[in-house]
Design a protein around this motif. Structure first.
Motif, mmCIF file in Angstrom:
data_model
loop_
_atom_site.group_PDB
_atom_site.id
_atom_site.type_symbol
_atom_site.label_atom_id
_atom_site.label_comp_id
_atom_site.label_asym_id
_atom_site.label_seq_id
_atom_site.Cartn_x
_atom_site.Cartn_y
_atom_site.Cartn_z
ATOM 1 N N GLY A 18 -1.218 9.585 -6.439
ATOM 2 C CA GLY A 18 -1.478 10.202 -5.089
ATOM 3 C C GLY A 18 -2.725 9.687 -4.405
ATOM 4 N N ALA A 19 -3.589 9.551 -5.052
ATOM 5 C CA ALA A 19 -5.094 8.758 -4.449
ATOM 6 C C ALA A 19 -4.790 7.440 -4.234
ATOM 7 N N ILE A 20 -4.053 6.520 -5.051
ATOM 8 C CA ILE A 20 -3.858 5.279 -4.679
ATOM 9 C C ILE A 20 -2.939 5.015 -3.652
ATOM 10 N N LEU A 21 -1.835 5.842 -3.482
ATOM 11 C CA LEU A 21 -1.056 5.664 -2.152
ATOM 12 C C LEU A 21 -1.817 6.167 -1.070
ATOM 13 N N ARG A 22 -2.551 7.267 -0.979
ATOM 14 C CA ARG A 22 -3.471 7.544 0.225
ATOM 15 C C ARG A 22 -4.310 6.474 0.622
ATOM 16 N N GLN A 23 -4.931 5.681 -0.446
ATOM 17 C CA GLN A 23 -6.156 4.805 -0.163
ATOM 18 C C GLN A 23 -5.042 3.743 0.573
ATOM 19 N N ALA A 24 -4.143 3.370 0.048
ATOM 20 C CA ALA A 24 -3.450 2.043 0.461
ATOM 21 C C ALA A 24 -2.876 2.483 2.006
ATOM 22 N N ARG A 25 -2.480 3.612 2.227
ATOM 23 C CA ARG A 25 -2.041 4.159 3.494
ATOM 24 C C ARG A 25 -3.191 3.840 4.445
ATOM 25 N N GLY A 26 -4.378 3.937 4.279
ATOM 26 C CA GLY A 26 -5.571 3.810 5.057
ATOM 27 C C GLY A 26 -5.156 4.735 6.442
ATOM 28 N N THR A 27 -5.340 4.123 7.514
ATOM 29 C CA THR A 27 -5.358 4.617 8.842
ATOM 30 C C THR A 27 -3.973 4.901 9.289
ATOM 31 N N ARG A 28 -2.767 4.349 8.618
ATOM 32 C CA ARG A 28 -1.588 4.665 8.940
ATOM 33 C C ARG A 28 -1.147 6.136 8.793
ATOM 34 N N THR A 43 7.947 14.454 1.187
ATOM 35 C CA THR A 43 7.566 13.921 -0.251
ATOM 36 C C THR A 43 6.681 12.939 -0.245
ATOM 37 N N LEU A 44 6.208 12.151 0.660
ATOM 38 C CA LEU A 44 4.886 11.446 0.622
ATOM 39 C C LEU A 44 3.756 12.319 0.391
ATOM 40 N N ARG A 45 3.846 13.312 1.482
ATOM 41 C CA ARG A 45 2.844 14.556 1.374
ATOM 42 C C ARG A 45 2.562 15.085 0.111
ATOM 43 N N LYS A 46 3.700 15.356 -0.723
ATOM 44 C CA LYS A 46 3.545 16.176 -2.062
ATOM 45 C C LYS A 46 3.040 15.065 -3.006
ATOM 46 N N ILE A 47 3.266 13.759 -3.059
ATOM 47 C CA ILE A 47 3.118 12.843 -3.897
ATOM 48 C C ILE A 47 1.373 12.509 -3.642
ATOM 49 N N GLU A 48 0.988 12.225 -2.393
ATOM 50 C CA GLU A 48 -0.425 12.307 -2.161
ATOM 51 C C GLU A 48 -1.299 13.256 -2.396
ATOM 52 N N THR A 49 -0.689 14.605 -2.288
ATOM 53 C CA THR A 49 -1.482 15.774 -2.766
ATOM 54 C C THR A 49 -1.440 16.097 -4.405
ATOM 55 N N ARG A 73 -0.338 -3.280 -10.535
ATOM 56 C CA ARG A 73 -1.681 -2.334 -10.211
ATOM 57 C C ARG A 73 -1.450 -0.737 -10.186
ATOM 58 N N VAL A 74 -0.734 -0.426 -9.561
ATOM 59 C CA VAL A 74 -0.304 1.001 -9.609
ATOM 60 C C VAL A 74 -0.270 1.354 -11.173
ATOM 61 N N ALA A 75 0.641 0.938 -11.904
ATOM 62 C CA ALA A 75 0.595 1.155 -13.434
ATOM 63 C C ALA A 75 -0.556 1.093 -13.859
ATOM 64 N N ALA A 76 -1.136 0.103 -13.863
ATOM 65 C CA ALA A 76 -2.622 -0.202 -14.424
ATOM 66 C C ALA A 76 -3.564 1.257 -14.272
ATOM 67 N N ARG A 77 -3.445 1.577 -12.888
ATOM 68 C CA ARG A 77 -4.495 2.511 -12.445
ATOM 69 C C ARG A 77 -4.086 3.827 -12.812
ATOM 70 N N CYS A 78 -2.754 4.056 -13.107
ATOM 71 C CA CYS A 78 -2.131 5.340 -13.296
ATOM 72 C C CYS A 78 -2.163 5.565 -15.112
ATOM 73 N N ALA A 79 -2.351 4.500 -15.935
ATOM 74 C CA ALA A 79 -2.372 4.741 -17.440
ATOM 75 C C ALA A 79 -3.257 5.649 -17.660
ATOM 76 N N PRO A 80 -3.149 6.302 -18.734
ATOM 77 C CA PRO A 80 -4.198 7.218 -19.262
ATOM 78 C C PRO A 80 -5.254 6.246 -19.812
ATOM 79 N N ALA A 81 -6.527 6.983 -19.702
ATOM 80 C CA ALA A 81 -7.885 6.078 -19.974
ATOM 81 C C ALA A 81 -7.618 5.586 -21.544
ATOM 82 N N GLY A 82 -8.056 4.522 -21.801
ATOM 83 C CA GLY A 82 -7.923 3.662 -23.086
ATOM 84 C C GLY A 82 -6.460 3.353 -23.412
#
Length: 91
Positions: A18-28, A43-49, A73-82
């Motif tokens: 959600g944070a990745i998508l919210r950041q990518a959305r920017g001011t849109r 659905t977008l709102r629920k994913i972002e939150t 990039r999304v997969a890399a940032r969403c993968a569990p730590a380590g």
């Protein structure tokens, strides 16, 4: 069929997505991204939150395409730590 509750790790992964998508959305606006992706605004709102922590693959693909975000990039940032995300298969 009853769906088992999400683990804390799954909820955290959904929050990262959600944070990745919210950041990518920017001011849109959400409405703009929803119209471009074909994903409903709610659905977008629920994913972002983080309320939808495990959205369907093609929902994520549509949103990533509309936002110009690379899926690796999304997969890399969403993968569990380590843990490295799975590599894409060669076609």
């Amino acid at each position: 069929m009853v769906r088992p509750p999400l683990s804390p790790a799954e909820r955290a992964r959904g929050e990262r997505l959600g944070a990745i998508l919210r950041q990518a959305r920017g001011t849109r606006s959400m409405a703009d991204v929803a119209a471009e992706s074909g994903v409903p605004v709610e659905t977008l709102r629920k994913i972002e939150t983080g309320r939808i922590a495990t959205p369907a693959f093609f929902t994520v693909v549509a949103l990533a395409a509309a936002l110009g975000v690379d899926l690796e990039r999304v997969a890399a940032r969403c993968a569990p730590a380590g843990e490295a995300p799975p590599r894409a298969a060669s076609a």
